[in-house]
Enzyme design. Structure first.
Site, PDB file in Angstrom:
ATOM      1  N   ARG A   1       7.565 -50.042  21.793  1.00 28.70           N
ATOM      2  CA  ARG A   1       6.589 -49.153  22.422  1.00 28.70           C
ATOM      3  C   ARG A   1       5.930 -49.887  23.587  1.00 28.70           C
ATOM      4  NH1 ARG A   1       6.722 -45.316  18.634  1.00 28.70           N
ATOM      5  NH2 ARG A   1       6.215 -45.713  16.450  1.00 28.70           N
TER       6      ARG A   1
ATOM      7  N   LYS B   1       3.608 -44.823  -0.567  1.00 30.58           N
ATOM      8  CA  LYS B   1       2.529 -45.778  -0.315  1.00 30.58           C
ATOM      9  C   LYS B   1       1.420 -45.582  -1.342  1.00 30.58           C
ATOM     10  CE  LYS B   1      -0.267 -43.305   3.103  1.00 30.58           C
ATOM     11  NZ  LYS B   1      -1.092 -43.473   4.288  1.00 30.58           N
TER      12      LYS B   1
ATOM     13  N   ASP C   1       3.370 -35.208   6.975  1.00 32.42           N
ATOM     14  CA  ASP C   1       2.404 -35.298   5.877  1.00 32.42           C
ATOM     15  C   ASP C   1       0.998 -34.855   6.273  1.00 32.42           C
ATOM     16  OD1 ASP C   1       2.223 -37.541   7.550  1.00 32.42           O
ATOM     17  OD2 ASP C   1       1.393 -38.790   5.959  1.00 32.42           O
TER      18      ASP C   1
ATOM     19  N   ARG D   1       9.027 -47.406   3.872  1.00 28.78           N
ATOM     20  CA  ARG D   1       9.823 -46.291   4.391  1.00 28.78           C
ATOM     21  C   ARG D   1      11.266 -46.732   4.532  1.00 28.78           C
ATOM     22  NH1 ARG D   1       5.642 -43.792   8.914  1.00 28.78           N
ATOM     23  NH2 ARG D   1       3.980 -43.437   7.399  1.00 28.78           N
TER      24      ARG D   1
ATOM     25  N   THR E   1       3.867 -50.529   8.574  1.00 26.87           N
ATOM     26  CA  THR E   1       2.562 -50.079   9.060  1.00 26.87           C
ATOM     27  C   THR E   1       1.894 -49.158   8.041  1.00 26.87           C
ATOM     28  OG1 THR E   1       3.480 -50.110  11.305  1.00 26.87           O
ATOM     29  CG2 THR E   1       1.383 -49.006  11.026  1.00 26.87           C
TER      30      THR E   1
ATOM     31  N   SER F   1       6.038 -39.681   6.705  1.00 28.68           N
ATOM     32  CA  SER F   1       5.258 -39.148   7.815  1.00 28.68           C
ATOM     33  C   SER F   1       6.079 -38.283   8.754  1.00 28.68           C
ATOM     34  CB  SER F   1       4.609 -40.316   8.554  1.00 28.68           C
ATOM     35  OG  SER F   1       3.736 -39.833   9.507  1.00 28.68           O
ATOM     36  N   HIS F   2       6.189 -38.715  10.001  1.00 31.74           N
ATOM     37  CA  HIS F   2       6.849 -37.918  11.040  1.00 31.74           C
ATOM     38  C   HIS F   2       8.355 -38.162  11.083  1.00 31.74           C
ATOM     39  CE1 HIS F   2       5.675 -41.854  12.261  1.00 31.74           C
ATOM     40  NE2 HIS F   2       6.674 -41.862  13.117  1.00 31.74           N
TER      41      HIS F   2
ATOM     42  N   GLU G   1      -6.312 -43.142  17.010  1.00 30.59           N
ATOM     43  CA  GLU G   1      -5.192 -43.941  17.493  1.00 30.59           C
ATOM     44  C   GLU G   1      -4.398 -43.117  18.491  1.00 30.59           C
ATOM     45  OE1 GLU G   1      -3.358 -46.842  14.551  1.00 30.59           O
ATOM     46  OE2 GLU G   1      -3.596 -45.038  13.377  1.00 30.59           O
ATOM     47  N   GLU G   2      -3.774 -43.849  19.431  1.00 28.85           N
ATOM     48  CA  GLU G   2      -2.936 -43.176  20.418  1.00 28.85           C
ATOM     49  C   GLU G   2      -1.750 -42.464  19.769  1.00 28.85           C
ATOM     50  OE1 GLU G   2       0.231 -44.443  20.571  1.00 28.85           O
ATOM     51  OE2 GLU G   2      -0.397 -45.976  19.143  1.00 28.85           O
TER      52      GLU G   2
ATOM     53  N   LYS H   1      -6.257 -40.547   8.510  1.00 25.79           N
ATOM     54  CA  LYS H   1      -6.374 -39.673   9.659  1.00 25.79           C
ATOM     55  C   LYS H   1      -6.057 -38.257   9.189  1.00 25.79           C
ATOM     56  CE  LYS H   1      -1.837 -40.987  11.521  1.00 25.79           C
ATOM     57  NZ  LYS H   1      -1.342 -42.116  10.731  1.00 25.79           N
TER      58      LYS H   1
ATOM     59  N   ASP I   1       2.074 -33.285  11.634  1.00 22.27           N
ATOM     60  CA  ASP I   1       3.341 -33.942  11.313  1.00 22.27           C
ATOM     61  C   ASP I   1       3.770 -33.699   9.867  1.00 22.27           C
ATOM     62  OD1 ASP I   1       1.341 -35.447  10.145  1.00 22.27           O
ATOM     63  OD2 ASP I   1       2.450 -37.316  10.355  1.00 22.27           O
TER      64      ASP I   1
ATOM     65  N   ASP J   1      -1.196 -35.805   8.641  1.00 25.76           N
ATOM     66  CA  ASP J   1      -2.309 -36.641   9.104  1.00 25.76           C
ATOM     67  C   ASP J   1      -2.369 -36.771  10.621  1.00 25.76           C
ATOM     68  OD1 ASP J   1      -0.108 -38.273   9.273  1.00 25.76           O
ATOM     69  OD2 ASP J   1      -0.905 -39.884   8.017  1.00 25.76           O
ATOM     70  N   ARG J   2      -1.289 -36.394  11.319  1.00 31.88           N
ATOM     71  CA  ARG J   2      -1.318 -36.500  12.785  1.00 31.88           C
ATOM     72  C   ARG J   2      -1.672 -35.162  13.422  1.00 31.88           C
ATOM     73  NH1 ARG J   2       3.365 -40.437  15.024  1.00 31.88           N
ATOM     74  NH2 ARG J   2       3.017 -42.109  13.543  1.00 31.88           N
TER      75      ARG J   2
ATOM     76  N   THR K   1      -2.970 -51.708  15.181  1.00 26.07           N
ATOM     77  CA  THR K   1      -2.389 -50.414  14.832  1.00 26.07           C
ATOM     78  C   THR K   1      -2.259 -50.287  13.319  1.00 26.07           C
ATOM     79  OG1 THR K   1      -1.169 -50.272  16.881  1.00 26.07           O
ATOM     80  CG2 THR K   1      -0.271 -49.037  15.028  1.00 26.07           C
TER      81      THR K   1
HETATM   82  C1  G16 Z   1       1.357 -44.744  10.880  1.00 24.44           C
HETATM   83  C2  G16 Z   1       0.036 -45.408  10.704  1.00 24.44           C
HETATM   84  C3  G16 Z   1      -0.749 -45.327  11.989  1.00 24.44           C
HETATM   85  C4  G16 Z   1       0.056 -45.907  13.126  1.00 24.44           C
HETATM   86  C5  G16 Z   1       1.372 -45.184  13.223  1.00 24.44           C
HETATM   87  C6  G16 Z   1       2.311 -45.755  14.268  1.00 24.44           C
HETATM   88  O1  G16 Z   1       1.170 -43.368  11.056  1.00 24.44           O
HETATM   89  O2  G16 Z   1      -0.698 -44.815   9.666  1.00 24.44           O
HETATM   90  O3  G16 Z   1      -1.936 -45.998  11.805  1.00 24.44           O
HETATM   91  O4  G16 Z   1      -0.627 -45.799  14.330  1.00 24.44           O
HETATM   92  O5  G16 Z   1       2.040 -45.265  11.994  1.00 24.44           O
HETATM   93  O6  G16 Z   1       2.701 -47.007  13.873  1.00 24.44           O
HETATM   94  P1  G16 Z   1       3.878 -47.771  14.603  1.00 24.44           P
HETATM   95  O7  G16 Z   1       3.490 -47.822  16.050  1.00 24.44           O
HETATM   96  O8  G16 Z   1       3.896 -49.094  13.922  1.00 24.44           O
HETATM   97  O9  G16 Z   1       5.140 -46.968  14.421  1.00 24.44           O
HETATM   98  P2  G16 Z   1       1.955 -42.312  10.181  1.00 24.44           P
HETATM   99  O10 G16 Z   1       1.495 -40.983  10.673  1.00 24.44           O
HETATM  100  O11 G16 Z   1       3.416 -42.622  10.465  1.00 24.44           O
HETATM  101  O12 G16 Z   1       1.579 -42.625   8.772  1.00 24.44           O
END
Ligand code: G16
Length: 543
Positions: free
Chosen positions: A496, A126, A279, A22, A18, A113-114, A363-364, A376, A277, A281-282, A344
């Site tokens: 999910r 990335k 990095d 990773r 996504t 990320s998280h 996004e949720e 984001k 989070d 962005d969340r 997503t």
């Molecule tokens: C990434 C993407 C987001 C996505 C999220 C969850 O976020 O940048 O657009 O909504 O993953 O993705 P998934 O449901 O496939 O785990 P981040 O903050 O991890 O870069």
């Protein structure tokens, strides 16, 4: 300086998910693993003469080592200049901001990320393009294809660069500029929001708590919230980025940001709480003993954007990912602007923003942002909220209740089943597909299935088509259940389940989402045979 060309063989698993590639740290530490992927990026994007690259990461374990390798490879691949955040630090939104400000040939962001960090934790890499946004699927597919046939990479033989002091260094013909990771980003925030109004709110005793979760936003929050806006020093917690995030899981949700959640649910809770989070962005937004879902947050920011200087001119449109609730759609309808529904992944918003079709996106998954950059942006969302709070001078909960009273409430929750065997997760998804015909028109208590499908999206700008983006079970009353496999995990599979219904009755707006969604939760479990197939009784995370 000598440039070495090193023979290598492909790895088969370098397919970006996504958001980039990773993997666990030991996977990246395999000989040539990082080098192969970086060379695949360079081979895909090319190096126009005089190109500059932005480089930085969230400070997690292996960040510094990876930066040294990438700098030497950038020099060997003909880059003229690389801008690196001091200490190797750049939040994802700050990297996007720099790419745009310096009009670079994109940037490389090191983050998972998280996901947790540390020697056994996750690492990620990335590429973001010249618009500052995550590479499109076309580019990530091309990078993957390059990684499958790579035979050599190029690297300069040179000493490591000192990353902890601002200044320029040379590697052959390439300049490495070590820069302040915060300054440009903080300046951009100051240009969008009414800092004077927020300063006066905070001066008047409005108490905030921001949890940086030992990740990248610490220095940004310190500079913006404390130094520039005058928040009390204890307003920012866990502010020093650590390579293992203090052994935590830097995911700003009710489960993993529990330290902040406990503070915000105490009797003497601050007025406003937020977390970001790994990095940066969340974002998660909390009022006193009150959680704002990311879907509601997007809708609320859109409805109140007229209060914020950077958005007073109006919004061109809104975009949300498919699993995100339709709360924002209601606001868009009232504002008379379009609302786009994308798969997503933030990468799907880039084209819409570049074409001027949308201003706000969300996004949720705790992501909110706008066309100020192409990622984001966690702190941006916090500042947007503070600007609204400074203008309205009401508690967070009151603002939400008034919003729901006006638009109705899209009751929403996501249930995650993390780290389940991939086979079990795939069998659930297959079962659902196989049941599409049988589910059509089926009655479950008061609810009747109207339609089922697997979401696909045609990009309105470039016409590209993305299929298989999540199974939707839609009911006649507008409720829905969405099943989707995460594209960001590194261990097993994460399933999910997204649940949404609409509640117009104001007298029921204060009720708990799990209670209001109980019927849908039962149906989801029944039709997916989740318990039987995964052995799981409960979700790992509920948001
Ligand atoms: C990434 C993407 C987001 C996505 C999220 C969850 O976020 O940048 O657009 O909504 O993953 O993705 P998934 O449901 O496939 O785990 P981040 O903050 O991890 O870069």
């Amino acid at each position: 300086m000598q440039i070495r060309t090193v023979a290598t063989t492909p790895f088969t698993d370098q397919k970006p998910g996504t958001s980039g590639l990773r993997k666990r740290v030991p996977v990246f530490q395999q000989q040539h693993y990082l080098e192969n992927f970086v060379q695949s990026i360079f081979d895909t994007i090319g190096t126009p003469p005089g190109s500059t690259l932005v480089l930085g990461g969230d400070g997690r374990y292996y960040n510094r080592e990876a930066i040294q390798v990438i700098l030497k490879m950038a020099a060997a691949n003909g880059y003229a200049r690389v801008l690196v955040g001091r200490g190797g630090i750049l939040s994802t939104p700050a990297a996007s901001c720099l790419i745009r400000e310096y009009r670079t040939h994109g940037g490389i962001i090191l983050s998972a990320s998280h996901n947790p960090g540390g020697p056994e934790g996750d690492f990620g890499i990335k590429y973001n393009g010249g618009n500052g946004g995550p590479a499109t699927e076309t580019v990530t597919e091309a990078i993957f294809a390059a990684s499958r046939k790579i035979a050599e990479f190029h690297i300069a033989d040179t000493a490591d660069i000192v990353l902890d002091r601002d200044g320029d260094h040379e590697i052959g013909d390439m300049t490495v500029s070590v820069i302040d990771p915060v300054a440009a980003y903080a300046g951009l925030m100051e240009s969008l929001f009414d800092f004077a109004a927020i300063r006066s709110l905070l001066k008047g005793g409005f108490r905030i708590r921001f949890d940086a979760m030992h990740a990248v936003t610490g220095p940004y929050a310190q500079e913006i919230l404390v130094n520039r806006l005058g928040a009390l020093p204890d307003s920012v917690m866990n502010a020093v980025p650590l390579p293992d995030f203090g052994k935590g899981h830097p995911d700003p949700n009710l489960t993993y940001a529990h330290e902040l959640v406990e503070i915000m649910y105490r009797a003497d809770a601050p007025d406003f709480g937020a977390a970001s989070d790994g990095d940066g962005d969340r974002n998660m937004i909390l009022g006193k003993r009150f959680f704002v879902t990311p879907s509601d947050s997007l809708a609320l920011l859109a409805a109140n954007a007229y209060l914020v200087p950077g958005y007073r001119r109006g919004l061109a449109g809104i975009a949300r990912s498919m699993p995100t609730s339709a709360a924002a759609d209601r606001v868009a309808r009232e504002l008379g602007i379009p609302c786009f529904e994308t798969p997503t992944g933030w990468k799907f918003f880039g084209n819409l923003m570049d074409a001027g079709k949308v201003t706000l996106c969300g996004e949720e998954s705790f992501g909110t942002g706008s066309d100020h950059i192409r990622e984001k942006d966690g702190l941006w969302a916090v500042l947007f909220w503070l600007n609204i709070l400074a203008a309205r001078r009401q508690p967070v909960e009151t603002i939400l209740m008034e919003h729901w009273a006006h638009y109705g409430r899209n009751v929403y929750s996501r249930h995650d089943y993390e780290d389940i065997p991939a086979d079990a997760a795939n069998s659930v998804m297959k079962l659902l597909h196989d049941r599409f015909a049988e589910l059509q028109g089926a009655q479950f208590g008061n609810l009747q299935v109207k339609r089922c499908d697997d979401f696909s999206y045609t990009d309105p700008v470039d016409g590209s088509v993305s299929t298989g983006q999540g199974v939707r079970i839609m009911f006649t009353d507008g409720s829905r259940i969405v099943f989707r496999l995460s594209g960001t995990g590194t261990g097993g599979a994460t399933l999910r389940i997204y649940l949404e219904s609409f509640e117009p009755d104001v007298s029921r707006h204060h009720l708990d989402a799990q209670l209001l969604l109980a019927e849908l939760i039962g149906i989801a479990s029944q039709i997916s045979e989740l318990r039987e197939r995964t052995g799981r009784e409960q979700p790992t995370v509920i948001t």
